[in-house]
Design an enzyme around this catalytic site. Structure first.
Site, short mmCIF file in Angstrom:
data_model
loop_
_atom_site.label_atom_id
_atom_site.label_comp_id
_atom_site.label_asym_id
_atom_site.label_seq_id
_atom_site.Cartn_x
_atom_site.Cartn_y
_atom_site.Cartn_z
N LYS A 131 55.05 49.62 31.78
CA LYS A 131 55.78 49.65 33.04
C LYS A 131 55.55 48.33 33.77
O LYS A 131 54.42 47.97 34.07
CB LYS A 131 55.31 50.83 33.89
CG LYS A 131 55.96 50.84 35.27
CD LYS A 131 55.66 52.11 36.03
CE LYS A 131 56.22 52.02 37.44
NZ LYS A 131 55.99 53.26 38.19
N LYS B 232 59.76 50.65 30.71
CA LYS B 232 60.45 50.70 31.99
C LYS B 232 60.32 49.37 32.71
O LYS B 232 59.19 48.86 32.78
CB LYS B 232 59.81 51.81 32.82
CG LYS B 232 60.36 51.96 34.21
CD LYS B 232 59.53 52.95 34.96
CE LYS B 232 60.00 52.96 36.39
NZ LYS B 232 59.10 53.66 37.25
N SER C 296 66.46 52.49 38.89
CA SER C 296 67.40 52.53 40.01
C SER C 296 68.20 51.24 40.17
O SER C 296 69.41 51.26 40.37
CB SER C 296 66.65 52.85 41.30
OG SER C 296 65.60 51.92 41.51
C1 PBG Z 1 56.33 55.82 40.77
C2 PBG Z 1 57.60 55.43 40.14
C3 PBG Z 1 58.49 54.38 40.46
C4 PBG Z 1 59.60 54.53 39.63
C5 PBG Z 1 59.36 55.63 38.81
N1 PBG Z 1 58.12 56.16 39.13
C6 PBG Z 1 58.41 53.35 41.52
C7 PBG Z 1 57.45 52.27 41.45
O1 PBG Z 1 56.64 52.14 40.53
O2 PBG Z 1 57.47 51.51 42.41
C8 PBG Z 1 60.84 53.67 39.66
C9 PBG Z 1 62.07 54.31 39.14
C10 PBG Z 1 63.34 53.63 39.48
O3 PBG Z 1 63.39 52.52 40.02
O4 PBG Z 1 64.38 54.24 39.20
N2 PBG Z 1 55.26 54.98 40.59
#
Ligand code: PBG
Length: 323
Positions: A195, A248, A274
């Site tokens: 991630k 991700k 997103s």
């Molecule tokens: C929680 C999380 C996030 C996303 C999924 N789980 C946000 C982040 O890490 O700031 C992002 C998902 C998206 O942008 O659609 N930690």
């Protein structure tokens, strides 16, 4: 062996011909729909930066999941927006937390749809970071206990899969250990293994009200420049007991998805986040891109790179477009 004997266009001549030789197919069972659930009743609040996505109270969430199931979508992943946030992310691991209540309601009323929970603290902390703050930074080891407790509370509520997204070191092992100790040895872990600290999470943070109040997430999420490090992260998560791996975001990291696919035998998921969604929708709203084609081409590319399934805000629309 070349032209004019060979003409690659012969197999592109018509849609039936192209369909016959198509290498990559999409089907609704490969899609996981991310959903945001909030307190209240009859709440269906559209998220400005993510048109067509809503903060849903649990009753509305149930309806949304019924329609997702009717479209044949593989599952949903839940993000909770709690009534109250605090320094200790208390609602993240409470049996009466918004996510735990939502899971119970869904397992009670919607059959045949996988319910995945995102295991993280950032939606639940007053400071918006993913764990316990000690000396201005997220403390790794102190955060593990919160995560393990959250995962157990999700499993107890009936979650089919838990998906830690916090990027703390050792969290998969901590979660596996706690799940097993509490009788949930059958609950699989889908780890957000690779991630990245991505700008493309921007719209999500509006949706989940989880923007960090100071600093950013670069001390725990990965540097976008690194691909070898992603392999390390995935190796470690598999050693610690992850059943499935996730990359991700998705489209900016197709190389990482491809590498994961060729190295590992476990299922690989990819999260079309997103910002990836909102960019396409915004361009379509301006008339610059055809929405359905951009949506399907983006999902096809993620699958072609090697993802077995995709977490995507397009899940319902893509299922409709494929019907
Ligand atoms: C929680 C999380 C996030 C996303 C999924 N789980 C946000 C982040 O890490 O700031 C992002 C998902 C998206 O942008 O659609 N930690």
């Amino acid at each position: 062996m070349s032209f004019p004997i060979h003409r690659k266009r012969r197999l592109r001549v018509s849609e039936p011909m192209r369909r016959l030789v198509r290498e990559t197919r999409l089907e609704p069972s490969q899609f996981i729909l991310p959903l945001f659930t909030c307190p209240g009743e009859g709440v269906r609040r559209e998220i400005g930066s993510m048109p067509g996505n809503f903060q849903l109270s649990i009753d509305e969430l149930v309806k949304e999941c019924e329609s997702a199931r009717a479209l044949g979508i593989g599952g949903v992943i839940l993000f909770g927006i709690p009534e109250k946030k605090d320094e200790f992310a208390s609602e993240a691991y409470s049996d009466e937390g918004i996510t735990q209540r939502a899971v119970r309601a869904l397992k009670h009323s919607v059959q045949g749809l996988l319910v995945i929970t995102d295991v993280c603290n950032c939606e639940y902390t007053s400071h918006g970071h993913c764990g316990k703050i000690v000396d201005g930074d997220v403390d790794n080891d102190a955060t593990l206990a919160w995560l393990a407790e959250a995962a157990v509370s999700h499993a107890r509520a009936g979650a089919d899969i838990v998906a830690p997204s916090d990027m703390m070191d050792g969290r998969v092992a901590a979660i596996r250990h706690s799940l097993d100790a509490h009788g949930f040895s059958k609950t699989p872990i889908l780890s957000y293994a690779a991630k990245y600290a991505s700008v493309f999470y921007g719209p999500f943070r509006e949706a989940a009200e989880s923007t960090p109040q100071f600093g950013d997430r670069r001390s725990y999420q990965m540097d976008p420049a690194n691909a070898r490090e992603a392999i390390d992260e995935m190796d470690l998560d598999l050693e610690e007991g992850a059943d499935m791996l996730m990359v991700k975001p998705a489209m900016p990291y197709l190389d990482v998805i491809r590498e994961a696919r060729s190295r590992y035998h476990v299922p690989i998921g990819a999260y079309q986040v997103s910002g990836e969604f909102s960019m396409i929708v915004a361009a379509a709203q301006k008339g610059w891109l055809d929405l359905d084609r951009a949506m399907l081409e983006s999902l096809t590319s993620i699958r072609r790179a090697g993802a077995d399934f995709m977490l995507t805000y397009f899940a319902k629309d893509a299922a409709k477009a494929l019907a």
